[in-house]
Design a protein around this motif. Structure first.
Motif, PDB file in Angstrom:
ATOM      1  N   ALA A  36       0.861  -1.346   0.110  1.00  0.00           N
ATOM      2  CA  ALA A  36      -0.145  -0.058  -0.011  1.00  0.00           C
ATOM      3  C   ALA A  36       0.914   1.283  -0.100  1.00  0.00           C
ATOM      4  O   ALA A  36       0.646   2.110  -0.614  1.00  0.00           O
ATOM      5  N   ARG A  37       1.830   1.140   0.870  1.00  0.00           N
ATOM      6  CA  ARG A  37       2.941   2.399   0.775  1.00  0.00           C
ATOM      7  C   ARG A  37       3.515   2.699  -0.365  1.00  0.00           C
ATOM      8  O   ARG A  37       3.834   3.747  -0.938  1.00  0.00           O
ATOM      9  N   ARG A  38       4.001   1.435  -1.005  1.00  0.00           N
ATOM     10  CA  ARG A  38       4.779   1.499  -2.164  1.00  0.00           C
ATOM     11  C   ARG A  38       4.194   1.943  -3.589  1.00  0.00           C
ATOM     12  O   ARG A  38       4.691   2.838  -4.261  1.00  0.00           O
ATOM     13  N   MET A  39       2.924   1.308  -3.526  1.00  0.00           N
ATOM     14  CA  MET A  39       2.328   1.578  -4.846  1.00  0.00           C
ATOM     15  C   MET A  39       1.204   2.100  -4.666  1.00  0.00           C
ATOM     16  O   MET A  39       0.393   2.935  -5.702  1.00  0.00           O
ATOM     17  N   GLY A  40       0.543   2.583  -3.502  1.00  0.00           N
ATOM     18  CA  GLY A  40      -0.684   3.311  -3.464  1.00  0.00           C
ATOM     19  C   GLY A  40      -1.888   2.524  -3.648  1.00  0.00           C
ATOM     20  O   GLY A  40      -2.886   2.920  -3.569  1.00  0.00           O
ATOM     21  N   PHE A  41      -1.557   1.288  -3.474  1.00  0.00           N
ATOM     22  CA  PHE A  41      -2.684   0.172  -3.604  1.00  0.00           C
ATOM     23  C   PHE A  41      -3.319  -0.117  -2.147  1.00  0.00           C
ATOM     24  O   PHE A  41      -2.518  -0.864  -1.550  1.00  0.00           O
ATOM     25  N   ILE A  42      -4.323   0.209  -1.797  1.00  0.00           N
ATOM     26  CA  ILE A  42      -4.931   0.055  -0.411  1.00  0.00           C
ATOM     27  C   ILE A  42      -5.994  -1.110  -0.685  1.00  0.00           C
ATOM     28  O   ILE A  42      -7.186  -0.679  -1.285  1.00  0.00           O
ATOM     29  N   PRO A  43      -6.057  -2.383  -0.320  1.00  0.00           N
ATOM     30  CA  PRO A  43      -6.869  -3.416  -0.826  1.00  0.00           C
ATOM     31  C   PRO A  43      -8.005  -3.138  -0.107  1.00  0.00           C
ATOM     32  O   PRO A  43      -9.248  -3.904  -0.419  1.00  0.00           O
ATOM     33  N   LEU A  44      -8.259  -2.798   1.366  1.00  0.00           N
ATOM     34  CA  LEU A  44      -9.553  -2.844   1.889  1.00  0.00           C
ATOM     35  C   LEU A  44     -10.649  -2.271   1.454  1.00  0.00           C
ATOM     36  O   LEU A  44     -11.790  -2.731   1.485  1.00  0.00           O
ATOM     37  N   PRO A  45     -10.483  -0.879   0.605  1.00  0.00           N
ATOM     38  CA  PRO A  45     -11.849  -0.363  -0.063  1.00  0.00           C
ATOM     39  C   PRO A  45     -12.350  -1.240  -1.113  1.00  0.00           C
ATOM     40  O   PRO A  45     -13.540  -1.429  -1.148  1.00  0.00           O
ATOM     41  N   LEU A  46     -11.073  -1.679  -2.020  1.00  0.00           N
ATOM     42  CA  LEU A  46     -11.781  -2.618  -3.185  1.00  0.00           C
ATOM     43  C   LEU A  46     -12.395  -4.089  -2.646  1.00  0.00           C
ATOM     44  O   LEU A  46     -13.220  -4.467  -3.112  1.00  0.00           O
ATOM     45  N   ALA A  47     -11.722  -4.381  -1.455  1.00  0.00           N
ATOM     46  CA  ALA A  47     -12.163  -5.914  -0.978  1.00  0.00           C
ATOM     47  C   ALA A  47     -13.766  -5.636  -0.402  1.00  0.00           C
ATOM     48  O   ALA A  47     -14.344  -6.307  -0.825  1.00  0.00           O
ATOM     49  N   VAL A  48     -14.166  -4.621  -0.047  1.00  0.00           N
ATOM     50  CA  VAL A  48     -15.300  -4.348   0.755  1.00  0.00           C
ATOM     51  C   VAL A  48     -16.246  -4.230  -0.578  1.00  0.00           C
ATOM     52  O   VAL A  48     -17.431  -4.718  -0.609  1.00  0.00           O
ATOM     53  N   LEU A  49     -15.958  -3.354  -1.463  1.00  0.00           N
ATOM     54  CA  LEU A  49     -16.914  -3.509  -2.674  1.00  0.00           C
ATOM     55  C   LEU A  49     -17.267  -4.659  -3.287  1.00  0.00           C
ATOM     56  O   LEU A  49     -18.131  -4.903  -4.023  1.00  0.00           O
ATOM     57  N   LEU A  50     -16.027  -5.596  -3.604  1.00  0.00           N
ATOM     58  CA  LEU A  50     -16.137  -6.777  -4.259  1.00  0.00           C
ATOM     59  C   LEU A  50     -16.962  -7.751  -3.491  1.00  0.00           C
ATOM     60  O   LEU A  50     -17.766  -8.374  -4.090  1.00  0.00           O
ATOM     61  N   ILE A  51     -16.841  -7.631  -2.312  1.00  0.00           N
ATOM     62  CA  ILE A  51     -17.608  -8.750  -1.275  1.00  0.00           C
ATOM     63  C   ILE A  51     -18.985  -8.183  -1.340  1.00  0.00           C
ATOM     64  O   ILE A  51     -19.812  -9.044  -1.688  1.00  0.00           O
TER      65      ILE A  51
END
Length: 477
Positions: free
Chosen positions: A332-347
């Motif tokens: 998340a720090r290196r690429m700016g990819f934070i998986p939590l919001p995307l995971a919430v939407l996919l679920i």
């Protein structure tokens, strides 16, 4: 006559290119560099894609199991007798917070009507939707830069040693901020997915064409600006994150469309050409952009191997006994990819698109979960093996055992004021540059003599210090 005197030398005149051998050799090397860029870039992109996939699958597979283990420890320790200063380990506290944020945001997303949002967006004009989509991309970058700081602040506040003097607003306010951030970011990504879904379902495909052409506008805004190695590293990380996010959004669009057509496979085949066009445009734009940036700034193609080694170092160092962060947070720090919001939407989308009823359905869900766990473990094994190879090629094995260093100015602060970004290591990838910016002189104790007079921190020259939103040189991507 004078006409023939002028014509004959021009017809018979000769010249030797070897008289300026260096110039023509340089031009030839530039051509070879441009030819190597697609291969080297896609190696980095594929490696980065699977790193993002590993961090994303962690949310669905290992995080629930780690939360269960933390709860088991929490409930069984009082019965078995407790000895020690901590009831839960710091990593378990972070896992509990992630799981609680995920559950709360998923519960809040149930009150957001995806269908109503889709029809609301569909009623807008094409130009208005194009403007909205561009605004959403800008908002996603801004909120991502602040969101990881919010999550890091929560993790540090919750796990900070009790014997130290604390100077924070408390765990509960930080937790409320983190839940609010993840929920708002999930709504933002849902609007992006809805806009993309409208573009896929429009009859004349004009909106989809305009959105794809927006990628080519990105070339104009990038290739004619000065780039250094660190700036290109940031752009590469951004492209990896954007490509992975685009694939997840395409998956969400396909799920929503298949649900509307009662899971008719014929409709899936009708969607595939548009999906292929979006993916192909992303790849072509990235290749063209990086090829001309490296050409105009005289950056060799081998720099992508350094970038790959830097990402691999994050993965390998997170497996060490002295690790100071979880790998998903490092991504998340290196690429700016934070998986939590995307995971919430996919679920949220999967739960609304797939109806689970009966024992057979629950058995299939359990088998699917086991398949995801297997995929996650296999992906981690392959990534770890590849990462060890890349780290060894870059001669970085000794740096794995070095302790993460913090800036000398931070030693004068109380521990509670420590910035979460200081968790990142100040290690280097590859050789140091010949010329470095001057640094303030240090006293015998390592303290800067005139630290109070410094208004700006010196720029970071090491790749392992560069995250997605670090300002490098004259540009932030």
């Amino acid at each position: 006559n004078s006409f023939m005197v002028t014509l004959l030398p021009q017809l018979t005149r000769g010249y030797f290119l070897e008289h300026n051998e260096a110039k023509y050799t340089e031009r030839r090397e530039r051509v070879y560099t441009c030819m190597r860029i697609p291969k080297e870039l896609e190696k980095l992109m594929i490696f980065g894609f699977f790193l993002c996939a590993d961090a994303f699958l962690y949310i669905f597979t290992l995080l629930p199991l780690r939360v269960l283990l933390a709860l088991l420890r929490l409930f069984t320790l009082p019965c078995c007798g407790f000895s020690g200063s901590r009831l839960l380990q710091p990593a378990q506290v972070c896992d509990m917070l992630k799981g609680l944020i995920l559950v709360l945001c998923f519960s809040m997303m149930h009150y957001v009507d995806y269908s109503m949002m889709y029809h609301l967006i569909r009623g807008q004009s094409v130009i208005k939707l194009y403007i909205i989509y561009n605004m959403l991309e800008v908002a996603d970058r801004l909120i991502s830069s602040f969101g990881q700081d919010i999550l890091d602040a929560l993790y540090w506040t919750a796990t900070e040693p009790k014997e130290r003097k604390r100077d924070s607003i408390g765990v509960i306010p930080h937790f409320v901020m983190a839940v609010s951030y993840v929920f708002i970011h999930s709504i933002l990504i849902m609007v992006q997915a809805s806009t993309l879904n409208v573009a896929f379902n429009s009859h004349n495909k004009s909106l989809l064409t305009i959105m794809m052409s927006n990628n080519f506008v990105e070339i104009k805004g990038s290739v004619f600006k000065k780039f250094e190695k660190n700036n290109l590293f940031q752009m590469s990380n951004s492209d990896i994150k954007e490509r992975f996010t685009s694939y997840v959004l395409l998956l969400i669009v396909c799920l929503r469309n298949m649900e509307q057509f009662s899971w008719n496979p014929d409709h899936l085949w009708a969607l595939l050409p548009d999906v292929f066009m979006v993916v192909a445009s992303e790849v072509v734009v990235d290749v063209i952009k990086h090829a001309f940036i490296t050409k105009f700034n005289d950056i060799p193609a081998d720099v992508y191997s350094e970038y790959r080694a830097s990402l691999a170092f994050d993965l390998v160092s997170s497996r060490q006994t002295n690790a100071y962060t979880d790998y998903s947070d490092s991504v998340a720090r290196r690429m700016g990819f934070i998986p939590l919001p995307l995971a919430v939407l996919l679920i949220r989308v999967v739960m609304s698109s797939v109806k689970v009823q009966g024992a057979l359905s629950y058995t299939c869900v359990f088998l699917f979960y086991l398949g995801l766990v297997t995929l996650k473990v296999l992906n981690s094994i392959v990534l770890l093996g590849k990462s060890c190879v890349y780290v060894k090629r870059a001669n970085m094995e000794d740096k794995l055992f070095e302790k993460p260093s913090t800036s000398s100015s931070s030693s004068t602060k109380s521990p509670s004021k420590t910035d979460p970004s200081l968790y990142s290591s100040s290690l280097t990838v590859g050789p140091q540059p010949e010329t470095e910016l001057p640094e303030p002189s240090l006293s015998n104790e390592g303290e800067p003599i005139e630290a109070s007079e410094l208004k700006h921190k010196p720029p970071k020259n090491d790749l392992l210090e560069i995250d997605r939103f670090t300002i490098c040189g004259n540009r932030i991507d």
